[in-house]
Motif scaffolding. Structure first.
Motif, PDB file in Angstrom:
ATOM      1  N   VAL A 297       6.298  -0.076  12.275  1.00 15.89           N
ATOM      2  CA  VAL A 297       6.516  -1.463  12.680  1.00 15.89           C
ATOM      3  C   VAL A 297       5.488  -2.379  12.011  1.00 15.89           C
ATOM      4  O   VAL A 297       5.777  -3.548  11.727  1.00 15.89           O
ATOM      5  N   ASP A 298       4.326  -1.855  11.722  1.00 13.39           N
ATOM      6  CA  ASP A 298       3.329  -2.673  11.010  1.00 13.39           C
ATOM      7  C   ASP A 298       3.817  -3.034   9.603  1.00 13.39           C
ATOM      8  O   ASP A 298       3.621  -4.157   9.145  1.00 13.39           O
ATOM      9  N   ALA A 299       4.458  -2.074   8.940  1.00 16.18           N
ATOM     10  CA  ALA A 299       5.005  -2.364   7.604  1.00 16.18           C
ATOM     11  C   ALA A 299       6.123  -3.400   7.710  1.00 16.18           C
ATOM     12  O   ALA A 299       6.253  -4.289   6.861  1.00 16.18           O
ATOM     13  N   VAL A 300       6.912  -3.297   8.759  1.00 17.10           N
ATOM     14  CA  VAL A 300       7.994  -4.267   8.981  1.00 17.10           C
ATOM     15  C   VAL A 300       7.401  -5.661   9.175  1.00 17.10           C
ATOM     16  O   VAL A 300       7.864  -6.647   8.588  1.00 17.10           O
ATOM     17  N   ARG A 301       6.359  -5.718   9.978  1.00 18.38           N
ATOM     18  CA  ARG A 301       5.721  -7.017  10.226  1.00 18.38           C
ATOM     19  C   ARG A 301       5.120  -7.600   8.947  1.00 18.38           C
ATOM     20  O   ARG A 301       5.274  -8.797   8.671  1.00 18.38           O
ATOM     21  N   ALA A 302       4.462  -6.745   8.179  1.00 19.06           N
ATOM     22  CA  ALA A 302       3.856  -7.232   6.931  1.00 19.06           C
ATOM     23  C   ALA A 302       4.937  -7.801   6.020  1.00 19.06           C
ATOM     24  O   ALA A 302       4.794  -8.888   5.446  1.00 19.06           O
ATOM     25  N   LYS A 303       6.046  -7.091   5.912  1.00 23.14           N
ATOM     26  CA  LYS A 303       7.118  -7.596   5.036  1.00 23.14           C
ATOM     27  C   LYS A 303       7.751  -8.852   5.620  1.00 23.14           C
ATOM     28  O   LYS A 303       8.101  -9.786   4.886  1.00 23.14           O
ATOM     29  N   SER A 304       7.913  -8.872   6.930  1.00 27.41           N
ATOM     30  CA  SER A 304       8.495 -10.053   7.576  1.00 27.41           C
ATOM     31  C   SER A 304       7.686 -11.305   7.250  1.00 27.41           C
ATOM     32  O   SER A 304       8.235 -12.347   6.876  1.00 27.41           O
ATOM     33  N   LEU A 305       6.376 -11.190   7.359  1.00 31.15           N
ATOM     34  CA  LEU A 305       5.522 -12.345   7.056  1.00 31.15           C
ATOM     35  C   LEU A 305       5.596 -12.699   5.572  1.00 31.15           C
ATOM     36  O   LEU A 305       5.633 -13.884   5.208  1.00 31.15           O
ATOM     37  N   ALA A 306       5.665 -11.688   4.739  1.00 29.31           N
ATOM     38  CA  ALA A 306       5.769 -11.957   3.301  1.00 29.31           C
ATOM     39  C   ALA A 306       7.089 -12.659   2.992  1.00 29.31           C
ATOM     40  O   ALA A 306       7.152 -13.578   2.174  1.00 29.31           O
ATOM     41  N   LEU A 307       8.152 -12.228   3.661  1.00 28.58           N
ATOM     42  CA  LEU A 307       9.464 -12.845   3.433  1.00 28.58           C
ATOM     43  C   LEU A 307       9.478 -14.306   3.881  1.00 28.58           C
ATOM     44  O   LEU A 307       9.981 -15.179   3.170  1.00 28.58           O
ATOM     45  N   THR A 308       8.945 -14.552   5.069  1.00 26.05           N
ATOM     46  CA  THR A 308       8.979 -15.939   5.576  1.00 26.05           C
ATOM     47  C   THR A 308       8.018 -16.824   4.779  1.00 26.05           C
ATOM     48  O   THR A 308       8.344 -17.970   4.478  1.00 26.05           O
ATOM     49  N   ASP A 309       6.864 -16.280   4.401  1.00 26.63           N
ATOM     50  CA  ASP A 309       5.949 -17.037   3.518  1.00 26.63           C
ATOM     51  C   ASP A 309       6.671 -17.406   2.217  1.00 26.63           C
ATOM     52  O   ASP A 309       6.621 -18.547   1.761  1.00 26.63           O
ATOM     53  N   PHE A 310       7.318 -16.410   1.650  1.00 30.76           N
ATOM     54  CA  PHE A 310       7.974 -16.618   0.355  1.00 30.76           C
ATOM     55  C   PHE A 310       9.128 -17.622   0.480  1.00 30.76           C
ATOM     56  O   PHE A 310       9.363 -18.451  -0.404  1.00 30.76           O
ATOM     57  N   PHE A 311       9.840 -17.561   1.595  1.00 30.65           N
ATOM     58  CA  PHE A 311      10.933 -18.518   1.808  1.00 30.65           C
ATOM     59  C   PHE A 311      10.379 -19.943   1.851  1.00 30.65           C
ATOM     60  O   PHE A 311      10.912 -20.856   1.200  1.00 30.65           O
ATOM     61  N   VAL A 377      16.610  -7.278   4.093  1.00 30.77           N
ATOM     62  CA  VAL A 377      16.513  -8.509   3.303  1.00 30.77           C
ATOM     63  C   VAL A 377      15.407  -8.330   2.264  1.00 30.77           C
ATOM     64  O   VAL A 377      14.316  -7.866   2.593  1.00 30.77           O
ATOM     65  N   GLY A 378      15.704  -8.700   1.015  1.00 28.88           N
ATOM     66  CA  GLY A 378      14.723  -8.582  -0.066  1.00 28.88           C
ATOM     67  C   GLY A 378      14.266  -9.956  -0.529  1.00 28.88           C
ATOM     68  O   GLY A 378      14.803 -10.985  -0.097  1.00 28.88           O
ATOM     69  N   PHE A 379      13.289  -9.933  -1.403  1.00 34.06           N
ATOM     70  CA  PHE A 379      12.711 -11.200  -1.868  1.00 34.06           C
ATOM     71  C   PHE A 379      13.654 -11.970  -2.793  1.00 34.06           C
ATOM     72  O   PHE A 379      13.669 -13.197  -2.797  1.00 34.06           O
ATOM     73  N   ALA A 380      14.477 -11.239  -3.539  1.00 35.64           N
ATOM     74  CA  ALA A 380      15.452 -11.933  -4.390  1.00 35.64           C
ATOM     75  C   ALA A 380      16.475 -12.663  -3.524  1.00 35.64           C
ATOM     76  O   ALA A 380      16.943 -13.751  -3.862  1.00 35.64           O
ATOM     77  N   ASP A 381      16.818 -12.057  -2.375  1.00 39.17           N
ATOM     78  CA  ASP A 381      17.727 -12.728  -1.428  1.00 39.17           C
ATOM     79  C   ASP A 381      17.116 -14.044  -0.968  1.00 39.17           C
ATOM     80  O   ASP A 381      17.798 -15.059  -0.848  1.00 39.17           O
ATOM     81  N   VAL A 382      15.837 -13.969  -0.677  1.00 37.34           N
ATOM     82  CA  VAL A 382      15.134 -15.127  -0.155  1.00 37.34           C
ATOM     83  C   VAL A 382      15.110 -16.256  -1.195  1.00 37.34           C
ATOM     84  O   VAL A 382      15.381 -17.417  -0.882  1.00 37.34           O
ATOM     85  N   GLU A 383      14.840 -15.871  -2.421  1.00 36.94           N
ATOM     86  CA  GLU A 383      14.795 -16.880  -3.499  1.00 36.94           C
ATOM     87  C   GLU A 383      16.180 -17.511  -3.665  1.00 36.94           C
ATOM     88  O   GLU A 383      16.309 -18.726  -3.763  1.00 36.94           O
ATOM     89  N   ARG A 384      17.209 -16.682  -3.650  1.00 38.88           N
ATOM     90  CA  ARG A 384      18.562 -17.212  -3.823  1.00 38.88           C
ATOM     91  C   ARG A 384      18.941 -18.117  -2.654  1.00 38.88           C
ATOM     92  O   ARG A 384      19.549 -19.171  -2.839  1.00 38.88           O
ATOM     93  N   ALA A 385      18.562 -17.698  -1.447  1.00 34.54           N
ATOM     94  CA  ALA A 385      18.884 -18.505  -0.263  1.00 34.54           C
ATOM     95  C   ALA A 385      18.259 -19.888  -0.374  1.00 34.54           C
ATOM     96  O   ALA A 385      18.908 -20.904  -0.116  1.00 34.54           O
ATOM     97  N   ALA A 386      17.004 -19.929  -0.790  1.00 38.56           N
ATOM     98  CA  ALA A 386      16.328 -21.221  -0.905  1.00 38.56           C
ATOM     99  C   ALA A 386      16.971 -22.062  -2.005  1.00 38.56           C
ATOM    100  O   ALA A 386      17.127 -23.277  -1.867  1.00 38.56           O
ATOM    101  N   ARG A 387      17.372 -21.392  -3.082  1.00 31.79           N
ATOM    102  CA  ARG A 387      18.006 -22.112  -4.197  1.00 31.79           C
ATOM    103  C   ARG A 387      19.343 -22.711  -3.758  1.00 31.79           C
ATOM    104  O   ARG A 387      19.635 -23.881  -4.002  1.00 31.79           O
ATOM    105  N   VAL A 388      20.160 -21.914  -3.073  1.00 26.86           N
ATOM    106  CA  VAL A 388      21.461 -22.401  -2.609  1.00 26.86           C
ATOM    107  C   VAL A 388      21.257 -23.497  -1.555  1.00 26.86           C
ATOM    108  O   VAL A 388      22.007 -24.477  -1.513  1.00 26.86           O
TER     109      VAL A 388
END
Lengths: 394, 394
Positions: A297-311, A377-388
């Motif tokens: 769950v710690d890895a999940v949290r780390a990625k979650s924060l990275a995803l939302t930061d990146f978004f 959810v991956g980082f490329a998804d996040v980038e595309r979501a923000a772009r769209v």
């Protein structure tokens, strides 16, 4: 390739959870609504088919014993337990979140004892918690008082029987301070009840560690249990003997097949059960939990924060300043696994976003809500979501 | 061919429901436990697969609208309605029977008003009804009094708020007089609540015709909805505006997606909903209800009585007199769709019967219970069951 797209490529390459994505049924839609309904884990359809065709169709009634149907609520509770920081034997699965909120609140008021006449509820919580808290207060003769989590410490006192708080605000994505607020509730001598719908499966909860008394949560968001899959109830071990459920159905009886006229509660977490468990949905959930094998769950949290930061970073790069306002806290310690952006035409924007293959949801009156499920959810998804999003807002 | 076997052949040849059997997944087991868990309708697996793979897996969140998930509780309620003699708009599906008993009883006490302080419950009912009634009485400040249905008329009075009765005794198979007892409850100015778990799908109920106020039932017995499939709540149209649920979850709100802090109940049967409906199990039930298309409940009742009559006839022919005692009433007007036979070694006998391919169930301490589902049990099954029973008892 744009600078954010290049960053996304690198972040995905380093993602230790990236391999989990293939365990879900996904297509080219960017699915940022896993905080409303998690995507389908690929293992589920086959398992559900077995439950229906073989367990029900062939074994029929024998499956209550032979297929482990009867013990499913506590067995699956023990699968959820490590995801919310609970030792085994404290969680049972079954009923909806609303029904579990009711069990927890009436139970909490009874634990607190006669002298305490006030029930406090998070004023920003998902509405059903407030409605059910009102009913629990009415039926137990307590007064209900809605309080914003930030104002809670000042509202606690000798009169407080119990407090119902939501771990993550469903609208803004704000993460509340579970350790600190639980400690404050305890200092006032009251019982702390937490709703984990928007946190379980997205971040560490630490129920045992922080001394939470009772907790409830759904399983269809970050736990990917399927539409309306059964919710769960956590009753801290120390309280189990005193947990006095307002829904003492036969499944919670010490001897359910004794068919006795008098009610005698089972020991332990079983006391949170009510009626016959909803097996097909429950075993779909059990299968869905397989994706958590080996996941920290710690890895999940780390990625979650990275995803939302990146978004937020991509939104800043692509969307003209002032077009949207982020209502989710920027501080990591105050952020769940979603980003909520306010804009006047949010309803219309979300409709068009969905048409363009980016699925989030609209929360009235003016919020675009994007949930980030680290398992798929991956980082490329996040980038595309923000772009769209930027194209849609233009 | 023995005389009963010859009779069975003739009865099967004349059976107008005989063609329904192929709509179920059956094997060479004689399944007389459809009053505990109905057999699998053949249409279900494919429909569940569609719900999981396409509705959840591909459409995901869009299915709440596009696949009709959101309206499933009332839509499926309307499918059950004709089977229990109710016009549309009075039944919602969801939650377990125990949870629905709680909603109905607290609702009933509130309808009855402040002056009435006693809640009566069928003393012979399935235990969960008594346990939940006790909780409802405790939370509403009423006194609970268990009363055998036969003694009910004498127990009713000015103090009676509501009465919870079971339509068919789960142990003995006795059918209670729903029209007469409902009228007696009304004469005392009280609210009548019926549990239809052991009657719905096996015999005509006539909820509207006989003025029943509230009713609940499960869907996994004669309605074949699957293990633990969601139960239902009937609130008579005239009462709907006054039905004040103790579980006012957000699904019962007049504007559920308004996400408002204040609770305002929806009009109509929707008021009986609570939390997010359990879609996979609920849509399995919806598919299961297809087998009722074109089936008359009167025809089902006629066959049910013929099956239970014939079973008693075969038992009399094959089993030595005195070896078992029938505890189910002989009079048709007092019999549900099961036969309960008492014998000292019932637990052991049922175990051996199941080993020999005749599945009924054991109810402590000394009852062999055989349920007859007219849609898939034939007369040859009945003859064989009695024959194997006689061999087992020998």
């Amino acid at each position: 390739m744009s600078e954010p797209a290049e960053r996304a490529r690198k972040l995905d390459a380093l993602d230790e959870l990236g391999g989990k994505r293939v365990e879900f049924v996904l297509d080219d839609v960017i699915y940022l609504d896993g905080n409303s309904l998690g995507a389908l884990p690929a293992v589920v359809p086959g398992r559900v088919e077995d439950v229906v065709r073989r367990q029900w169709g062939e074994l029929r009634i024998r499956s209550w014993e032979e297929s482990g149907w009867w013990t499913a609520p506590e067995r699956i509770g023990d699968r959820i337990a490590p995801l919310v920081g609970a030792a085994p034997g404290q969680i049972v699965v079954g009923d909806s979140t609303s029904v579990n909120v009711f069990k927890a609140l009436v139970g909490a008021v009874r634990m607190a004892g006669e002298g305490r006449d006030e029930l406090l509820v998070d004023a920003t919580t998902f509405p059903t918690d407030g409605y059910i808290a009102e009913s629990a207060a009415r039926l137990t003769g307590r007064t209900l008082r809605p309080v914003a989590p930030a104002d809670l410490p000042g509202a606690l006192g000798d009169r407080t029987a119990a407090v119902l708080l939501n771990h993550v605000d469903y609208r803004t994505g704000r993460l509340h301070d579970l350790p600190g607020l639980t400690a404050a509730v305890h200092e006032a001598g009251a019982v702390a009840v937490w709703d984990l719908c928007h946190s379980a499966g997205a971040l560490p909860v630490g129920l045992d560690e922080y001394g939470v008394d009772l907790a409830v949560g759904c399983t269809y968001k970050y736990l990917n249990g399927g539409p309306g899959s059964p919710a769960y109830l956590y009753v801290r071990r120390e309280w189990q003997d005193r947990f006095d459920s307002p829904l003492p159905g036969w499944n919670s009886h010490a001897e359910p097949f004794g068919m006795r006229a008098g009610y005698e509660p089972a020991p332990g977490a079983l006391r949170g059960r009510v009626g016959t468990p909803d097996i097909v949905s429950m075993l779909a959930l059990e299968a869905a939990l397989d994706v958590w094998d080996g996941v920290s769950v710690d890895a999940v949290r780390a990625k979650s924060l990275a995803l939302t930061d990146f978004f937020l970073e991509c939104v800043a790069a692509y969307v003209p300043e002032g077009r949207v306002e982020c209502v989710t806290p920027v501080a990591h310690g105050e952020r769940g696994s979603q980003i909520a952006l306010r804009c006047d035409d949010a309803g219309d924007v979300m409709k068009r976003l969905i048409e363009r293959g980016v699925v989030g949801d609209f929360r009235a009156p003016d919020v675009l809500r994007f949930g980030f499920t680290p398992l798929y959810v991956g980082f490329a998804d996040v980038e595309r979501a923000a772009r769209v999003l930027a194209q849609t807002l233009a």
